[in-house]
Structures are given as C-alpha cells and as structure tokens.
Design a protein around this motif. Structure first.
Motif, mmCIF file in Angstrom:
data_model
loop_
_atom_site.group_PDB
_atom_site.id
_atom_site.type_symbol
_atom_site.label_atom_id
_atom_site.label_comp_id
_atom_site.label_asym_id
_atom_site.label_seq_id
_atom_site.Cartn_x
_atom_site.Cartn_y
_atom_site.Cartn_z
ATOM 1 N N CYS A 55 16.027 -51.721 -50.913
ATOM 2 C CA CYS A 55 15.261 -50.016 -50.914
ATOM 3 C C CYS A 55 15.265 -49.308 -52.430
ATOM 4 O O CYS A 55 14.699 -48.605 -52.801
ATOM 5 N N GLY A 56 15.644 -50.027 -53.683
ATOM 6 C CA GLY A 56 15.419 -49.566 -54.843
ATOM 7 C C GLY A 56 16.622 -48.570 -55.263
ATOM 8 O O GLY A 56 16.486 -48.252 -56.430
ATOM 9 N N ARG A 57 17.469 -47.996 -54.519
ATOM 10 C CA ARG A 57 18.318 -47.022 -54.849
ATOM 11 C C ARG A 57 19.190 -47.543 -55.765
ATOM 12 O O ARG A 57 19.477 -48.770 -55.736
ATOM 13 N N THR A 58 20.049 -46.973 -56.651
ATOM 14 C CA THR A 58 20.611 -47.277 -57.651
ATOM 15 C C THR A 58 22.065 -46.847 -57.390
ATOM 16 O O THR A 58 22.415 -45.716 -56.760
ATOM 17 N N PHE A 59 23.266 -47.759 -57.275
ATOM 18 C CA PHE A 59 24.730 -47.358 -56.925
ATOM 19 C C PHE A 59 25.592 -48.065 -58.278
ATOM 20 O O PHE A 59 25.332 -49.132 -58.903
ATOM 21 N N LEU A 60 26.620 -47.646 -58.247
ATOM 22 C CA LEU A 60 27.806 -48.339 -59.006
ATOM 23 C C LEU A 60 27.998 -49.661 -58.289
ATOM 24 O O LEU A 60 27.933 -49.655 -56.995
ATOM 25 N N GLU A 61 28.320 -50.636 -59.088
ATOM 26 C CA GLU A 61 28.628 -51.982 -58.560
ATOM 27 C C GLU A 61 29.235 -52.170 -57.122
ATOM 28 O O GLU A 61 28.985 -52.455 -56.189
ATOM 29 N N ASP A 62 30.564 -51.354 -57.252
ATOM 30 C CA ASP A 62 31.268 -51.389 -55.911
ATOM 31 C C ASP A 62 30.924 -50.821 -54.780
ATOM 32 O O ASP A 62 31.002 -51.017 -53.682
ATOM 33 N N ARG A 63 30.003 -49.676 -55.198
ATOM 34 C CA ARG A 63 29.253 -49.042 -53.877
ATOM 35 C C ARG A 63 28.239 -49.691 -53.264
ATOM 36 O O ARG A 63 27.817 -49.702 -52.202
ATOM 37 N N LEU A 64 27.322 -50.390 -54.142
ATOM 38 C CA LEU A 64 26.438 -51.126 -53.799
ATOM 39 C C LEU A 64 27.112 -52.505 -52.652
ATOM 40 O O LEU A 64 26.198 -52.508 -51.646
ATOM 41 N N LYS A 65 27.967 -52.701 -52.831
ATOM 42 C CA LYS A 65 28.472 -53.795 -51.800
ATOM 43 C C LYS A 65 28.693 -52.899 -50.397
ATOM 44 O O LYS A 65 28.193 -53.629 -49.294
ATOM 45 N N ILE A 66 28.993 -51.796 -50.428
ATOM 46 C CA ILE A 66 29.004 -50.939 -49.296
ATOM 47 C C ILE A 66 27.687 -50.538 -48.727
ATOM 48 O O ILE A 66 27.271 -50.787 -47.300
ATOM 49 N N HIS A 67 26.869 -50.113 -49.520
ATOM 50 C CA HIS A 67 25.514 -49.819 -49.227
ATOM 51 C C HIS A 67 24.911 -51.047 -48.321
ATOM 52 O O HIS A 67 24.019 -50.772 -47.379
ATOM 53 N N LEU A 68 24.924 -52.545 -48.944
ATOM 54 C CA LEU A 68 24.318 -53.281 -48.488
ATOM 55 C C LEU A 68 24.738 -53.782 -47.126
ATOM 56 O O LEU A 68 24.135 -54.781 -46.481
ATOM 57 N N ARG A 69 25.874 -53.095 -46.768
ATOM 58 C CA ARG A 69 26.292 -53.621 -45.006
ATOM 59 C C ARG A 69 25.238 -52.798 -44.241
ATOM 60 O O ARG A 69 24.952 -53.480 -42.916
ATOM 61 N N SER A 70 24.602 -51.765 -44.677
ATOM 62 C CA SER A 70 23.546 -51.158 -43.534
ATOM 63 C C SER A 70 22.105 -51.166 -44.266
ATOM 64 O O SER A 70 21.347 -51.149 -43.148
ATOM 65 N N CYS A 71 21.847 -51.613 -45.317
ATOM 66 C CA CYS A 71 20.602 -51.679 -45.932
ATOM 67 C C CYS A 71 20.294 -53.190 -45.922
ATOM 68 O O CYS A 71 20.859 -54.111 -46.832
ATOM 69 N N THR A 72 19.394 -53.586 -45.037
ATOM 70 C CA THR A 72 18.867 -55.002 -44.970
ATOM 71 C C THR A 72 17.359 -55.017 -45.453
ATOM 72 O O THR A 72 16.614 -54.237 -45.204
ATOM 73 N N ALA A 73 17.087 -56.351 -45.684
ATOM 74 C CA ALA A 73 15.493 -56.611 -45.809
ATOM 75 C C ALA A 73 14.729 -56.337 -44.493
ATOM 76 O O ALA A 73 13.598 -55.810 -44.764
ATOM 77 N N GLU A 74 15.354 -56.213 -43.423
ATOM 78 C CA GLU A 74 14.553 -56.053 -42.195
ATOM 79 C C GLU A 74 14.529 -54.768 -41.870
ATOM 80 O O GLU A 74 13.707 -54.124 -41.167
ATOM 81 N N ASN A 75 15.562 -53.840 -42.262
ATOM 82 C CA ASN A 75 15.830 -52.428 -42.234
ATOM 83 C C ASN A 75 16.196 -51.763 -43.315
ATOM 84 O O ASN A 75 17.374 -51.235 -43.335
ATOM 85 N N PRO A 76 15.477 -51.806 -44.443
ATOM 86 C CA PRO A 76 15.752 -51.086 -45.636
ATOM 87 C C PRO A 76 15.917 -49.525 -45.374
ATOM 88 O O PRO A 76 15.244 -48.819 -44.709
ATOM 89 N N HIS A 77 16.629 -48.947 -46.170
ATOM 90 C CA HIS A 77 16.926 -47.351 -46.105
ATOM 91 C C HIS A 77 15.768 -46.761 -46.938
ATOM 92 O O HIS A 77 15.028 -47.313 -47.487
ATOM 93 N N LYS A 78 15.412 -45.560 -46.520
ATOM 94 C CA LYS A 78 14.259 -44.480 -46.879
ATOM 95 C C LYS A 78 14.805 -44.728 -48.375
ATOM 96 O O LYS A 78 15.827 -44.026 -48.712
ATOM 97 N N ALA A 79 13.867 -44.378 -49.216
ATOM 98 C CA ALA A 79 13.929 -44.193 -50.667
ATOM 99 C C ALA A 79 14.416 -42.904 -50.946
ATOM 100 O O ALA A 79 13.783 -41.908 -50.331
ATOM 101 N N VAL A 80 15.090 -42.348 -51.783
ATOM 102 C CA VAL A 80 15.533 -40.784 -51.889
ATOM 103 C C VAL A 80 14.758 -40.516 -53.303
ATOM 104 O O VAL A 80 14.446 -41.085 -54.063
ATOM 105 N N GLY A 81 14.099 -39.249 -53.189
ATOM 106 C CA GLY A 81 13.555 -38.547 -54.005
ATOM 107 C C GLY A 81 12.030 -38.675 -53.883
ATOM 108 O O GLY A 81 11.272 -38.241 -54.866
ATOM 109 N N ARG A 82 11.588 -39.683 -52.972
ATOM 110 C CA ARG A 82 10.227 -40.058 -52.857
ATOM 111 C C ARG A 82 9.531 -39.252 -51.515
ATOM 112 O O ARG A 82 10.177 -38.955 -50.596
#
Length: 90
Positions: A55-82
């Motif tokens: 989805c292109g959102r930015t995270f601290l490295e340890d938080r990205l691992k958690i984010h990737l549990r729900s954000c997948t190539a098939e179902n990416p999260h919506k970009a914030v601020g766009r």
C-alpha cells in the motif's frame, strides 16, 4: 541495529545539522526553527521508516511486520492522505 543479524541491519539515519542556537549564535527565529524541524522530519521519514510493499504507507520496521499481517498483495490497505476516487452518481 547492532543486536540484529548482519543481513537484517539497516544503515542508521544521518544526524541532523546542529541547531544554530546550540552553536552559541543568536536565538533562532520561528521560521528557522520550523525549517530545521521540517528537515529533521524528512530525514526521519526517508531514513528511519520502511514503506509497505503493498500500500506504500510507511512504518517503523517492527510495526511493518504487524501491518503486513493484514495488508497483502491481494487486499492492500487504502493509502492514507490520498483522496478516494469519486464514484459517479447513479
């Protein structure tokens, strides 16, 4: 970073410029302080954050691992601020 295995280490962010007021010069103006803060924030965002490959959102490295549990190539999260695409009225 020193505690991570070598293949997982990222370069440390660069240190921002020294504040002019710290050097003993005249106190900074609000504009100078705002420019310094903006520069520090851009450096942190560019060098300290990691972008999600889906989805292109930015995270601290340890938080990205958690984010990737729900954000997948098939179902990416919506970009914030766009803006969302406008649907045409029926």
């Amino acid at each position: 970073e020193a505690l991570k295995p070598k293949h997982e280490r990222r370069p440390l962010p660069t240190k921002p410029q020294e504040l002019p007021a710290v050097k003993g010069a005249t106190p900074m103006t609000a504009t100078e302080r705002e420019a310094y803060n903006q520069q520090a924030m851009e450096t942190f965002t560019k060098e300290g954050m990691v972008a999600c490959p889906h989805c292109g959102r930015t995270f601290l490295e340890d938080r990205l691992k958690i984010h990737l549990r729900s954000c997948t190539a098939e179902n990416p999260h919506k970009a914030v601020g766009r803006p969302r695409p406008q649907e045409e009225p029926p």
